[in-house]
Design a protein around this motif. Structure first.
Motif, PDB file in Angstrom:
ATOM      1  N   VAL A  92       0.856  -1.188   0.000  1.00 21.94           N
ATOM      2  CA  VAL A  92       0.000   0.000   0.000  1.00 21.94           C
ATOM      3  C   VAL A  92       0.893   1.241   0.000  1.00 21.94           C
ATOM      4  O   VAL A  92       1.712   1.427   0.902  1.00 21.94           O
ATOM      5  N   ILE A  93       0.729   2.063  -1.017  1.00 21.45           N
ATOM      6  CA  ILE A  93       1.565   3.265  -1.145  1.00 21.45           C
ATOM      7  C   ILE A  93       1.085   4.339  -0.154  1.00 21.45           C
ATOM      8  O   ILE A  93      -0.116   4.555   0.024  1.00 21.45           O
ATOM      9  N   GLY A  94       2.071   5.018   0.469  1.00 17.82           N
ATOM     10  CA  GLY A  94       1.742   6.044   1.448  1.00 17.82           C
ATOM     11  C   GLY A  94       2.197   7.433   1.077  1.00 17.82           C
ATOM     12  O   GLY A  94       1.682   8.424   1.597  1.00 17.82           O
ATOM     13  N   LYS A  95       3.172   7.539   0.172  1.00 19.63           N
ATOM     14  CA  LYS A  95       3.743   8.838  -0.177  1.00 19.63           C
ATOM     15  C   LYS A  95       3.884   8.912  -1.686  1.00 19.63           C
ATOM     16  O   LYS A  95       4.357   7.968  -2.313  1.00 19.63           O
ATOM     17  N   PRO A  96       3.475  10.033  -2.301  1.00 19.12           N
ATOM     18  CA  PRO A  96       3.531  10.109  -3.757  1.00 19.12           C
ATOM     19  C   PRO A  96       4.958  10.146  -4.278  1.00 19.12           C
ATOM     20  O   PRO A  96       5.889  10.564  -3.585  1.00 19.12           O
ATOM     21  N   GLY A  97       5.112   9.712  -5.527  1.00 20.64           N
ATOM     22  CA  GLY A  97       6.435   9.769  -6.135  1.00 20.64           C
ATOM     23  C   GLY A  97       6.433   9.247  -7.553  1.00 20.64           C
ATOM     24  O   GLY A  97       5.607   8.407  -7.921  1.00 20.64           O
ATOM     25  N   ARG A  98       7.352   9.726  -8.338  1.00 21.44           N
ATOM     26  CA  ARG A  98       7.578   9.264  -9.713  1.00 21.44           C
ATOM     27  C   ARG A  98       9.069   9.039  -9.880  1.00 21.44           C
ATOM     28  O   ARG A  98       9.876   9.774  -9.307  1.00 21.44           O
ATOM     29  N   HIS A  99       9.452   8.021 -10.637  1.00 22.28           N
ATOM     30  CA  HIS A  99      10.858   7.661 -10.826  1.00 22.28           C
ATOM     31  C   HIS A  99      11.566   7.526  -9.467  1.00 22.28           C
ATOM     32  O   HIS A  99      12.603   8.138  -9.217  1.00 22.28           O
ATOM     33  N   ILE A 100      10.965   6.710  -8.616  1.00 17.49           N
ATOM     34  CA  ILE A 100      11.461   6.550  -7.246  1.00 17.49           C
ATOM     35  C   ILE A 100      12.690   5.648  -7.251  1.00 17.49           C
ATOM     36  O   ILE A 100      12.631   4.522  -7.748  1.00 17.49           O
ATOM     37  N   PRO A 101      13.819   6.084  -6.701  1.00 18.36           N
ATOM     38  CA  PRO A 101      15.002   5.215  -6.651  1.00 18.36           C
ATOM     39  C   PRO A 101      14.749   4.000  -5.759  1.00 18.36           C
ATOM     40  O   PRO A 101      14.016   4.080  -4.768  1.00 18.36           O
ATOM     41  N   ASP A 152      16.645   2.597  -3.627  1.00 14.51           N
ATOM     42  CA  ASP A 152      17.124   2.742  -2.248  1.00 14.51           C
ATOM     43  C   ASP A 152      16.246   3.647  -1.398  1.00 14.51           C
ATOM     44  O   ASP A 152      16.428   3.727  -0.189  1.00 14.51           O
ATOM     45  N   ARG A 153      15.253   4.316  -2.022  1.00 16.04           N
ATOM     46  CA  ARG A 153      14.316   5.125  -1.246  1.00 16.04           C
ATOM     47  C   ARG A 153      12.880   4.629  -1.411  1.00 16.04           C
ATOM     48  O   ARG A 153      11.943   5.266  -0.920  1.00 16.04           O
ATOM     49  N   ALA A 154      12.715   3.511  -2.077  1.00 18.58           N
ATOM     50  CA  ALA A 154      11.368   3.047  -2.428  1.00 18.58           C
ATOM     51  C   ALA A 154      10.514   2.735  -1.209  1.00 18.58           C
ATOM     52  O   ALA A 154       9.321   3.061  -1.166  1.00 18.58           O
ATOM     53  N   THR A 183      12.237  -7.481  -5.716  1.00 22.91           N
ATOM     54  CA  THR A 183      11.830  -7.144  -4.362  1.00 22.91           C
ATOM     55  C   THR A 183      10.725  -6.094  -4.369  1.00 22.91           C
ATOM     56  O   THR A 183      10.445  -5.461  -5.403  1.00 22.91           O
ATOM     57  N   VAL A 184      10.126  -5.886  -3.199  1.00 28.28           N
ATOM     58  CA  VAL A 184       9.130  -4.825  -3.066  1.00 28.28           C
ATOM     59  C   VAL A 184       9.719  -3.489  -3.515  1.00 28.28           C
ATOM     60  O   VAL A 184       9.099  -2.742  -4.277  1.00 28.28           O
ATOM     61  N   ALA A 185      10.931  -3.184  -3.058  1.00 28.90           N
ATOM     62  CA  ALA A 185      11.554  -1.909  -3.429  1.00 28.90           C
ATOM     63  C   ALA A 185      11.738  -1.802  -4.936  1.00 28.90           C
ATOM     64  O   ALA A 185      11.506  -0.741  -5.539  1.00 28.90           O
ATOM     65  N   GLN A 186      12.153  -2.880  -5.568  1.00 27.77           N
ATOM     66  CA  GLN A 186      12.354  -2.859  -7.024  1.00 27.77           C
ATOM     67  C   GLN A 186      11.026  -2.691  -7.768  1.00 27.77           C
ATOM     68  O   GLN A 186      10.969  -2.018  -8.797  1.00 27.77           O
ATOM     69  N   LEU A 187       9.963  -3.287  -7.242  1.00 30.59           N
ATOM     70  CA  LEU A 187       8.661  -3.144  -7.890  1.00 30.59           C
ATOM     71  C   LEU A 187       8.128  -1.722  -7.738  1.00 30.59           C
ATOM     72  O   LEU A 187       7.524  -1.180  -8.682  1.00 30.59           O
ATOM     73  N   VAL A 188       8.311  -1.122  -6.573  1.00 34.40           N
ATOM     74  CA  VAL A 188       7.895   0.275  -6.399  1.00 34.40           C
ATOM     75  C   VAL A 188       8.626   1.151  -7.422  1.00 34.40           C
ATOM     76  O   VAL A 188       8.019   1.996  -8.099  1.00 34.40           O
ATOM     77  N   HIS A 189       9.922   0.955  -7.548  1.00 34.54           N
ATOM     78  CA  HIS A 189      10.704   1.692  -8.547  1.00 34.54           C
ATOM     79  C   HIS A 189      10.162   1.430  -9.956  1.00 34.54           C
ATOM     80  O   HIS A 189       9.938   2.381 -10.733  1.00 34.54           O
ATOM     81  N   PHE A 190       9.937   0.174 -10.289  1.00 32.76           N
ATOM     82  CA  PHE A 190       9.493  -0.225 -11.626  1.00 32.76           C
ATOM     83  C   PHE A 190       8.178   0.454 -12.005  1.00 32.76           C
ATOM     84  O   PHE A 190       8.067   1.063 -13.078  1.00 32.76           O
TER      85      PHE A 190
END
Length: 324
Positions: free
Chosen positions: A151-160, A162-164, A246-253
């Motif tokens: 569940v996303i909590g903070k907006p973002g585009r092109h999220i790295p 390491d900060r996903a 990973t979750v972080a990689q999918l958020v970035h993707f």
């Protein structure tokens, strides 16, 4: 903290799980004012709660503590009318994200090379306990897939990458219900292709719940167990450590395509054990381990499917055949 939705007088209300009870935050406030007037509209939905989380969190903690001494707003979970903890506008879906699942099925050209990107919406969502509809006009091969949902909590585009995880509010469970005979098509030469629209997007195709566990409840999303059962038979079991991305990689993707916004959901793929794996007609190859019971067929009227993710709970749904 675990966030739920309950229905009171036909209206959805935000609640919090506390042991075997649900805390109705608004009822606690009505018994003894707790929230500033300016924050009361934020209780209108889980999405607005997420948007105001920094201000609401300490007040929610107080609501839980207050309910333990003053029963106003405290309901036994068994007596609460639970519904899906949120109805996201968009569910961004990653397919073929476990090697074990890729080994049991006919694969697309991108399988294992990049996430298979498809979308569901809130129109597909039902809560725990609500029926998954088997519509024979649509499909005779209805399948279920347990998935960790982000569940996303903070907006973002092109999220790295390491900060996903900074953009993640929490986690829930989604059963990625699929019409396999709509998803998987066979060419005359014996090869397969996918049609993910009709195979994945239909009424009740996204049971979601039973709660949203906030990110601090699950500090490492790559080290939790996922399981599913059909009529008590263990169908799927794996660890999220087996994800390809990973979750972080999918958020970035996904953030490369769209601006991720609070309340959006990303589902992360399913491990082996689906009914598809036992369907040679659609290219299935059984690859079960760890006590898994091979499916003898697809979901049918009267079945009960349970999806479990460690640290979140169990999402349980009966299957009911729709009479056309």
């Amino acid at each position: 903290m675990k966030i739920v939705n309950i229905e009171v007088g036909g209206v959805r209300r935000v609640g919090l799980l506390d042991g075997e009870c649900v805390v109705d935050v608004l009822a606690v406030h009505e018994a003894q004012p707790l929230l500033p007037t300016a924050l009361l509209p934020a209780l209108g939905s889980t999405v607005t709660v997420i948007q105001h989380w920094d201000a609401l969190r300490p007040l929610f903690e107080q609501a839980i503590e207050r309910s333990r001494t003053n029963p106003a707003g405290r309901i036994r979970t068994a007596d609460a009318r639970m519904v899906a903890p949120m109805v996201p506008s968009t569910i961004l879906c990653s397919g073929s994200n476990y090697l074990s699942h890729n080994q049991e099925k006919a694969n697309a050209d991108t399988s294992g090379k990049e996430p298979e990107f498809f979308v569901k919406t809130g129109d597909c969502v039902v809560g725990s306990g609500e029926p998954i509809v088997l519509d024979r006009v649509l499909t005779s091969k209805l399948d279920g897939e347990v998935e960790l949902a982000v569940v996303i909590g903070k907006p973002g585009r092109h999220i790295p990458v390491d900060r996903a995880l900074d953009h993640v509010f929490g986690y829930t469970i989604v059963n990625d219900v699929t019409a396999r005979d709509r998803q998987v098509r066979r060419r005359p030469d014996g090869s397969y292709w996918y049609e993910l629209g009709r195979g994945k997007f239909f009424d009740t195709a996204a049971p979601l719940g039973p709660c949203i566990a906030t990110r601090d409840d699950i500090p490492d999303p790559q080290n939790i167990m996922v399981r599913s059962w059909v009529n008590g038979d263990l169908r799927q079991i794996s660890s999220t450590s087996q994800m390809i991305w990973t979750v972080a990689q999918l958020v970035h993707f996904f953030s490369i395509n769209v601006t991720l916004r609070p309340g959006m959901v990303i589902i992360t793929g399913t491990p082996s054990g689906t009914a598809w794996s036992c369907d040679e007609e659609l290219g299935g190859k059984w690859a079960g381990t760890d006590g898994m019971v091979r499916a003898t067929g697809y979901l049918k009227d009267g079945d009960r499917i349970v999806c479990e993710v460690e640290g979140i709970g169990r999402l349980e749904n009966p299957v009911v055949e729709h009479a056309a």
